[in-house]
Design an enzyme around this catalytic site. Structure first.
Site, PDB file in Angstrom:
ATOM      1  N   ALA A 142       0.859  -1.184   0.000  1.00 27.06           N
ATOM      2  CA  ALA A 142       0.000   0.000   0.000  1.00 27.06           C
ATOM      3  C   ALA A 142       0.891   1.228   0.000  1.00 27.06           C
ATOM      4  O   ALA A 142       1.640   1.455   0.949  1.00 27.06           O
ATOM      5  CB  ALA A 142      -0.913   0.008   1.227  1.00 27.06           C
ATOM      6  N   SER A 144       1.448   5.579  -1.299  1.00 34.19           N
ATOM      7  CA  SER A 144       0.766   6.844  -1.032  1.00 34.19           C
ATOM      8  C   SER A 144      -0.389   7.089  -1.992  1.00 34.19           C
ATOM      9  O   SER A 144      -1.385   7.715  -1.625  1.00 34.19           O
ATOM     10  CB  SER A 144       1.760   7.998  -1.124  1.00 34.19           C
ATOM     11  OG  SER A 144       2.423   7.988  -2.378  1.00 34.19           O
ATOM     12  N   LEU A 145      -0.281   6.619  -3.236  1.00 33.30           N
ATOM     13  CA  LEU A 145      -1.288   6.900  -4.244  1.00 33.30           C
ATOM     14  C   LEU A 145      -2.086   5.672  -4.671  1.00 33.30           C
ATOM     15  O   LEU A 145      -3.126   5.816  -5.308  1.00 33.30           O
ATOM     16  CB  LEU A 145      -0.628   7.512  -5.491  1.00 33.30           C
ATOM     17  CG  LEU A 145       0.229   8.760  -5.283  1.00 33.30           C
ATOM     18  CD1 LEU A 145       0.774   9.246  -6.621  1.00 33.30           C
ATOM     19  CD2 LEU A 145      -0.557   9.864  -4.592  1.00 33.30           C
ATOM     20  N   ALA A 146      -1.602   4.494  -4.341  1.00 30.52           N
ATOM     21  CA  ALA A 146      -2.236   3.285  -4.858  1.00 30.52           C
ATOM     22  C   ALA A 146      -1.887   2.078  -3.995  1.00 30.52           C
ATOM     23  O   ALA A 146      -1.011   2.137  -3.129  1.00 30.52           O
ATOM     24  CB  ALA A 146      -1.799   3.037  -6.302  1.00 30.52           C
ATOM     25  N   ASP A 294      11.969   8.937  -7.753  1.00 26.53           N
ATOM     26  CA  ASP A 294      11.462   8.493  -6.459  1.00 26.53           C
ATOM     27  C   ASP A 294      12.025   7.116  -6.103  1.00 26.53           C
ATOM     28  O   ASP A 294      11.278   6.159  -5.895  1.00 26.53           O
ATOM     29  CB  ASP A 294       9.932   8.442  -6.496  1.00 26.53           C
ATOM     30  CG  ASP A 294       9.313   8.330  -5.110  1.00 26.53           C
ATOM     31  OD1 ASP A 294      10.004   8.636  -4.118  1.00 26.53           O
ATOM     32  OD2 ASP A 294       8.143   7.918  -5.010  1.00 26.53           O
TER      33      ASP A 294
END
Length: 515
Positions: A142, A144-146, A294
């Site tokens: 899990a 931050s966005l998905a 990232d």
């Protein structure tokens, strides 16, 4: 009573039409404002003349970081993404913040099965079980966005399915506005911290990161760029099963690069892994110009190659990339090599080609350590004292450092983040590979390739490479000889016991002179 009814009507409408998107934004705004206010009040209550100031401010850093962590986890989405970004600037922010916010890489909150199904109905018009032969609703990761789920295609291939949080795109504008607003408030109260302009620069990149179709294209380009590095693996994209908010890709087993114990159990060499890691990102930064922005440990996996028993590097999450144009990339190669070689004249020329005025401060930012010419060689390993010193310099020269960040090409901002994150991974592994030198060797080769690759350029590169290696060897050899000589003098009674550690003490003294 009329106001209450109107308010209830607005909430009900938002729930039916927007799934409480705007109500949720209001809650997140109030929660964030409360956290910012409490932190600000605590800091304003400190007295720098208090004899217990140092102890109290460290405790306050820790408690404030915990508050930020809790708020980011409760708010989710962009708040977690921004928190991860701040965790990466551990050469500026206090360690209490960066170590606490680093937990955001692993502690994102999973969403419900119903939310996953809403995304599939919206993007595919079908449920996951109608598209895949198997689909496990329990997320394996899990972010931050998905979230990422394990599934199997009708043709039998095992795949990883990345599914965006259902309400993320709806709340993007309001959440980003809230984050920037709170940043502006913090800047009004605390003049020393000024990251608002960086957040504004990040906004356009985050828009791309919300488009998984764009991420799939990035992954394919990355795989093509790095295909000559046969130890780098990028998961294959399955386009028929990919949409804006759903990305289906090849499943690859591996260990997080931060799992040192697991890596050792597989009898993989940390030095081999780190050298491959540095070469991979040096290839992107210095040659291809298409840079993964990232590369935190959750996005880099390691697995044993079945054929040679050595490590393969699996590069994941290709949503955020930065492009370095040739007019930045080539002088950056020159600057990196010149800094490692301690050639200030060439550093200055290369910096000017990138429109950077203060080449030494730029070097500090790029290498995350002081690069003043009397400092000796660029260090491959930083002690806690080194890190404390860099943070002290950052605090005392914050305006200068921020102006350096502002004046450098915008494309280099994410490169600095990449370098800082990769440096942190190397530090986690014990700094067993000299990262600045390893990347300088790659930069030298990239210069040869980018300048035509002719026989004449090859000879020039060979000469530069020989001189580079000679300088590194001769410096180490001279220090070793002097150390042996001082030890010999002690053994024959011609020097005091302190002679045995004199070279180490001199290096330590050189460091303290700057503090």
């Amino acid at each position: 009573m009329g106001f209450l009814l109107a308010g209830a009507g607005v909430i009900a409408y938002d729930g039916v039409v927007n799934e409480f998107t705007y109500c949720g934004s209001s809650v997140r705004f109030v929660r964030s404002l409360k956290t910012a206010a409490l932190i600000a009040i605590d800091y304003l209550g400190l007295n720098e003349l208090d004899p217990e100031y140092e102890r109290k401010i460290k405790a306050l850093h820790k408690s404030s970081a915990e508050r930020l962590l809790d708020t980011c986890l409760l708010n989710g989405g962009l708040y977690i993404k921004v928190g991860q970004g701040f965790a990466a600037v551990n050469h500026i922010l206090p360690i209490e913040y960066t170590s606490t916010l680093a937990k955001l890489q692993d502690e994102c909150l999973p969403t419900s099965k119903a939310d996953v199904q809403k995304v599939f109905r919206s993007d595919f018009g079908q449920l996951p079980e109608e598209i895949y032969k198997e689909f496990d609703y329990k997320p394996v990761a899990a972010a931050s966005l998905a979230q990422v789920f394990k599934a199997r295609l009708p043709s039998g291939e095992q795949v990883a399915v990345k599914v965006q949080y259902n309400d993320l795109q709806k709340r993007f504008i309001s959440d980003m506005a809230t984050i920037i607003f709170l940043q502006d408030i913090i800047e009004l109260i605390f003049k020393d911290y000024n990251f608002g302009w960086i957040l504004n620069d990040l906004r356009k990149n985050l828009v791309h990161e919300l488009d998984f179709w764009h991420e799939g294209q990035n992954a394919e380009r990355c795989a093509k760029d790095l295909q000559k590095l046969n130890y780098v693996l990028v998961p294959k994209i399955y386009w028929p099963h990919t949409k804006t908010r759903v990305l289906t890709m090849e499943w690859m087993d591996g260990l997080k690069i931060s799992n040192v114990e697991g890596i050792k159990r597989q009898k993989l060499s940390i030095a081999d892994i780190d050298l491959k890691l540095y070469n991979m990102f040096a290839e992107q930064i210095f040659k291809t110009g298409f840079v993964h922005a990232d590369p935190h440990p959750g996005n880099i996996f390691v697995r044993k190659n079945a054929r040679n028993g050595k490590a393969d590097i699996i590069l994941l999450d290709h949503g955020l990339y930065e492009e370095l144009p040739a007019n930045v990339r080539i002088p950056l190669c020159d600057f990196w090599v010149a800094t490692v070689m301690r050639d200030e004249a060439k550093m200055k020329v290369a910096a000017q080609q990138m429109n950077v005025v203060d080449h030494l401060k730029f070097g500090d930012v790029l290498f995350q350590q002081p690069v003043q010419m009397h400092e000796g060689p660029i260090r491959s390993k930083l002690t806690q004292e080194d890190i404390d010193y860099v943070q002290k310099v950052a605090r005392e020269n914050f305006d200068i450092i921020m102006s350096t960040l502002k004046e450098m090409p915008r494309s280099l901002l994410f490169v600095v983040r990449n370098l800082n994150t990769v440096r942190a991974i190397g530090n986690m592994h014990g700094d067993v590979v000299d990262r600045p030198c390893a990347m300088a060797r790659h930069a030298q080769h990239c210069l040869y390739v980018q300048r035509g690759g002719s026989p004449l350029e090859y000879l020039k590169w060979l000469q530069r490479r020989f001189y580079f290696e000679y300088c590194l060897w001769s410096k180490a050899f001279r220090e070793r000889l002097l150390n042996w000589y001082l030890n010999f003098l002690y053994i024959v009674g011609r020097a005091p016991p302190s002679a045995r550690t004199l070279m180490r003490d001199i290096r330590k003294q050189d460091q303290q002179m700057l503090t």
